[in-house]
Write an enzyme that holds these catalytic residues in place. Structure first.
Site, short mmCIF file in Angstrom:
data_model
loop_
_atom_site.label_atom_id
_atom_site.label_comp_id
_atom_site.label_asym_id
_atom_site.label_seq_id
_atom_site.Cartn_x
_atom_site.Cartn_y
_atom_site.Cartn_z
N ASP A 22 -42.11 -78.68 -10.23
CA ASP A 22 -42.87 -78.67 -11.49
C ASP A 22 -42.24 -79.75 -12.36
O ASP A 22 -41.08 -79.62 -12.76
CB ASP A 22 -42.73 -77.28 -12.13
CG ASP A 22 -43.24 -77.23 -13.56
OD1 ASP A 22 -43.76 -78.26 -14.05
OD2 ASP A 22 -43.11 -76.17 -14.19
N LYS A 47 -39.34 -69.97 -12.65
CA LYS A 47 -39.22 -69.30 -11.35
C LYS A 47 -39.19 -70.36 -10.24
O LYS A 47 -39.40 -71.52 -10.49
CB LYS A 47 -40.39 -68.34 -11.16
CG LYS A 47 -40.09 -66.96 -11.71
CD LYS A 47 -39.15 -66.17 -10.79
CE LYS A 47 -38.67 -64.92 -11.48
NZ LYS A 47 -37.45 -64.37 -10.94
N TYR A 69 -31.97 -69.38 -17.25
CA TYR A 69 -33.41 -69.46 -16.93
C TYR A 69 -33.91 -70.90 -16.92
O TYR A 69 -33.70 -71.65 -17.86
CB TYR A 69 -34.23 -68.66 -17.95
CG TYR A 69 -35.70 -68.77 -17.63
CD1 TYR A 69 -36.23 -67.98 -16.62
CD2 TYR A 69 -36.51 -69.68 -18.28
CE1 TYR A 69 -37.56 -68.09 -16.28
CE2 TYR A 69 -37.84 -69.80 -17.94
CZ TYR A 69 -38.37 -68.99 -16.94
OH TYR A 69 -39.68 -69.12 -16.60
C1 F6R Z 1 -42.79 -68.58 -15.75
C2 F6R Z 1 -43.25 -69.65 -16.64
C3 F6R Z 1 -43.83 -69.28 -17.95
C4 F6R Z 1 -42.88 -69.60 -19.09
C5 F6R Z 1 -43.49 -69.18 -20.46
C6 F6R Z 1 -42.59 -69.57 -21.64
O1 F6R Z 1 -42.24 -69.09 -14.58
O2 F6R Z 1 -43.13 -70.81 -16.33
O3 F6R Z 1 -44.23 -67.94 -17.98
O4 F6R Z 1 -41.65 -68.94 -18.90
O5 F6R Z 1 -44.71 -69.81 -20.65
O6 F6R Z 1 -42.26 -70.91 -21.50
P1 F6R Z 1 -41.25 -71.66 -22.48
O7 F6R Z 1 -39.96 -70.90 -22.50
O8 F6R Z 1 -41.15 -73.02 -21.86
O9 F6R Z 1 -41.93 -71.69 -23.82
MG MG Z 2 -43.31 -74.49 -15.15
MG MG Z 3 -44.38 -73.48 -11.25
#
Ligand code: F6R
Ligand code: MG
Ligand code: MG
Length: 388
Positions: A11, A233, A230
């Site tokens: 990603d 995933k 974190y």
């Molecule tokens: C899970 C994922 C999303 C982000 C969520 C918050 O793998 O990619 O659920 O965790 O959209 O994203 P941030 O922390 O970047 O605002």
């Molecule tokens: Mg992502």
């Molecule tokens: Mg992804």
């Protein structure tokens, strides 16, 4: 002809959140791979699953080849450049290290590779999942490669009679690859005992015990373990050879009808059902549900045919409706119990910090003298009883 299939995915940025890469990003990655392919590859194919770009390659350089991994890394750097230019969200998200050191493993992108002598006709499947982790493939691969309830080949095909060897990795062990080999069918209960824990034990590969040939490989990297915090995933990829000594394509697909609950979806911190979807699609409900895409191809002389989208069929519309219902059901209970992952698996720093703060505010109540005496006496009596 001996060939290697490599799939490397990452990603490196998406439109509108963690949803889907832009067309320009995907085309840039493709253009880069096309240019490099002239020297290194027999064939290649670019696809997307949610916010991830997957580069599938056929070549003769074996697994863990520096040039192949460098090609993918550089292609993702190009993609990141475009993501930054376009202001995409999470630009370069999965490129966790500043420099390439010979292999993408441990640097962020997920990879799975298999080397084999090409059969005269060589059908295989590429699965790419998003908003989940490598353990998501544990159950479907177990059912396809070990369970006659899902794979009729165990009853009907002498070529599969000897079963398969599963190599399973303990992905919590970060100092090196900690693996175990177990044979189906004799050690089915041991295999199930490990695969029960999708977060820790992950199928790395499966081999035919009849022919010794490689049948399936899965990317096993855990971003959480690489970064220590974190970072999204792990969104795994898997390659599965089908037919002949391996389960038929339809047998490998059949377990995806379950929509089993896997870790992932919103903020990588929840459980949601794995939904089989068409390729190159987006993510939606609650940053999920976790999705899996499937492409069926043949490779001949290292050249890929066009891909067939295996989940683009009316049967899977019905499955998707059922899985959507499962997603809605578990979401109704919000943060409670199994809807969210256990604390050790929660990946967002916020909740870990919050628990630390709350921990400091807990108090242990002062007990009155008589109560304390009574409790101490009871504890001593229990201890004596156990020793006796
Ligand atoms: C899970 C994922 C999303 C982000 C969520 C918050 O793998 O990619 O659920 O965790 O959209 O994203 P941030 O922390 O970047 O605002
Ligand atoms: Mg992502
Ligand atoms: Mg992804």
């Amino acid at each position: 002809m001996r060939i290697t299939l490599s799939c490397i995915k990452a990603d490196v940025g998406a439109i509108g959140g963690h949803i889907k890469p832009s067309v320009r990003l995907t085309e840039t990655v493709e253009q880069f791979v096309k240019e490099k392919a002239k020297k290194l590859l027999l064939s290649y194919r670019i696809s997307t699953a949610g916010d991830d770009v997957a580069i599938l390659m056929a070549h003769e350089r074996g697994i863990d080849d520096r040039e192949i991994h460098q090609l993918a890394w550089d292609a993702f750097l190009e993609g990141t450049r475009v993501a930054k230019e376009q202001g995409l969200y999470g630009a370069g998200q999965d490129l966790l290290k500043d420099s390439f050191s010979g292999n993408v493993k441990g640097l962020g992108p997920g990879s799975c590779e298999m080397e084999f002598e090409e059969r005269p006709n060589e059908p295989f499947l590429l699965f790419a999942a998003d908003k989940t982790n490598p353990g998501a493939f544990n159950l479907p691969l177990y059912l396809a490669f070990a369970d006659p309830m899902y794979c009729a080949g165990f009853l009907l095909s002498p070529k599969m009679a000897k079963g398969f060897t599963f190599t399973i990795m303990d992905v919590n062990h970060t100092e090196g690859d900690r693996v175990i080999e177990l044979n189906a069918p004799e050690e089915l209960y041991d295999i199930a005992c490990l695969l029960r824990d999708n977060e820790r034990f992950v199928i790395e590969s499966i081999r035919s015990r009849g022919t010794g040939e490689i049948g399936a490989v899965v990317s096993t990297s855990r971003l959480h373990n690489i970064a220590g915090t974190y970072t999204g995933k792990d969104d795994p990829v898997a390659l599965v050879r089908t037919q002949g000594a391996f389960p038929a394509t339809g047998e490998v697909l059949s377990p995806y009808r379950i929509g089993h609950y896997v870790a992932g979806t919103m903020r990588g911190s929840h459980n949601g059902p794995l939904m089989p979807v068409k390729q190159n699609g987006a993510i939606s409900f609650f940053d999920g549900p976790p999705i899996v895409t499937g492409a069926a191809l043949c490779v001949h002389g290292g050249k890929f045919t066009e891909a067939v989208d295996v989940f683009d069929h009316p049967f899977w519309d019905w499955v998707r409706n059922n899985v959507a219902q499962k997603a809605a059901e578990i979401r109704m209970q919000g943060f409670s119990g199994p809807a969210m992952l256990p604390f050790a698996e929660l990946e967002y720093g916020g909740v870990v910090e919050k628990m630390g703060q709350l921990d400091r505010r807990f108090v242990v109540r002062e007990e009155k003298g008589a109560e304390r005496h009574a409790r101490a006496g009871a504890a001593t009596r229990t201890k004596r009883a156990i020793q006796a």
